[in-house]
Scaffold this motif. Structure first.
Motif, short mmCIF file in Angstrom:
data_model
loop_
_atom_site.label_atom_id
_atom_site.label_comp_id
_atom_site.label_asym_id
_atom_site.label_seq_id
_atom_site.Cartn_x
_atom_site.Cartn_y
_atom_site.Cartn_z
N THR A 210 12.35 30.95 -19.67
CA THR A 210 12.11 31.84 -18.54
C THR A 210 12.90 31.33 -17.34
OG1 THR A 210 10.16 30.57 -17.87
CG2 THR A 210 9.78 32.47 -19.28
N GLY A 211 13.29 32.26 -16.49
CA GLY A 211 14.03 31.92 -15.28
C GLY A 211 13.95 33.05 -14.28
N LYS A 212 14.38 32.79 -13.06
CA LYS A 212 14.31 33.81 -12.03
C LYS A 212 15.45 34.81 -12.11
CE LYS A 212 11.76 31.10 -8.69
NZ LYS A 212 11.76 30.50 -7.35
N LYS A 213 16.61 34.35 -12.61
CA LYS A 213 17.79 35.21 -12.66
C LYS A 213 18.21 35.46 -14.09
CE LYS A 213 19.69 33.63 -8.29
NZ LYS A 213 20.84 32.95 -7.68
N ARG A 214 18.61 36.68 -14.34
CA ARG A 214 19.09 37.07 -15.66
C ARG A 214 20.36 36.31 -16.02
NH1 ARG A 214 19.97 43.36 -17.22
NH2 ARG A 214 20.34 43.03 -19.43
N ASP A 215 21.21 36.02 -15.04
CA ASP A 215 22.46 35.31 -15.28
C ASP A 215 22.21 33.90 -15.80
OD1 ASP A 215 23.87 37.51 -14.47
OD2 ASP A 215 24.19 36.79 -12.41
N ASP A 216 21.16 33.25 -15.29
CA ASP A 216 20.83 31.91 -15.78
C ASP A 216 20.46 31.95 -17.26
OD1 ASP A 216 21.23 30.88 -13.24
OD2 ASP A 216 19.10 30.98 -12.69
N LEU A 217 19.70 32.96 -17.64
CA LEU A 217 19.30 33.10 -19.04
C LEU A 217 20.51 33.36 -19.93
CD1 LEU A 217 16.04 35.21 -18.71
CD2 LEU A 217 16.27 32.75 -18.90
N GLN A 218 21.43 34.20 -19.47
CA GLN A 218 22.63 34.48 -20.24
C GLN A 218 23.51 33.23 -20.34
OE1 GLN A 218 24.06 37.92 -18.14
NE2 GLN A 218 23.01 39.32 -19.54
N GLY A 219 23.49 32.39 -19.32
CA GLY A 219 24.23 31.14 -19.38
C GLY A 219 23.65 30.20 -20.44
N ILE A 220 22.33 30.18 -20.58
CA ILE A 220 21.68 29.36 -21.60
C ILE A 220 22.05 29.88 -22.99
CG2 ILE A 220 19.46 28.69 -22.58
CD1 ILE A 220 20.21 27.20 -20.02
N MET A 221 22.08 31.20 -23.17
CA MET A 221 22.49 31.78 -24.45
C MET A 221 23.92 31.35 -24.79
SD MET A 221 21.17 35.67 -24.43
CE MET A 221 19.49 36.11 -24.15
#
Length: 161
Positions: free
Chosen positions: A130-141
């Motif tokens: 989980t994260g506040k920004k969608r971009d952070d999640l896509q970076g983890i992917m």
């Protein structure tokens, strides 16, 4: 708050189709003409049976190719040692599903080492990020799919925005 799950799964129906296609290929290939060889799917494992060890290796490559063609990651295959007994040779291939605890801990460790502003939690056989920004999640992917990621067949599902 945006989140997604990291899982390691495969479609059982597609695995059945891949085994059926590999069986048909064994029956039609010239180098297997007159040879009693075949695949059987039992739950999460595929049993390969042939007359010689080198035929098992060819059958293993056939199965790997069929699984990849059906959209199943070949890294989910856990190949056991062949059992040679006189006239027959047998080999078992287990199709792994679910993240083991050690692999899940490794994924969480990699996510924390990336210094991204996300939280990762192990929930059974999956990891929720989980994260506040969608971009952070896509970076983890992208991190887990890339060179620094684990050598596991990972899928990302249940993406919530």
């Amino acid at each position: 708050m945006p989140s997604f799950d990291i899982v390691s799964e495969f479609d059982r129906h597609e695995a059945t189709n891949a085994v059926d296609q590999a069986n048909r290929e064994v029956q039609t290939r010239f180098d297997f003409r007159g040879v009693d060889a075949g695949f059987t799917l039992e739950g999460d494992s595929v049993a390969l049976e042939a007359e010689a060890d080198f035929q098992l290796q060819q059958m293993l490559e056939m199965l790997r190719g069929r699984l990849i063609a059906r959209g199943i990651d070949a890294r989910c295959m856990d190949v056991k040692e062949p059992e040679l007994s006189g006239v027959r040779a047998r080999q078992t291939v287990t199709l792994k599903q679910g993240l083991e605890q050690a692999d899940a801990k490794d994924i969480v460790k990699r996510i924390k080492a990336s210094k991204a502003k996300v939280q990762a939690q192990i929930q059974g056989e999956k990891v929720r990020v989980t994260g506040k920004k969608r971009d952070d999640l896509q970076g983890i992917m992208a991190l887990l799919r890339g060179e620094e990621g684990p050598d596991l067949p990972l899928q990302f599902d249940n993406f919530r925005d």
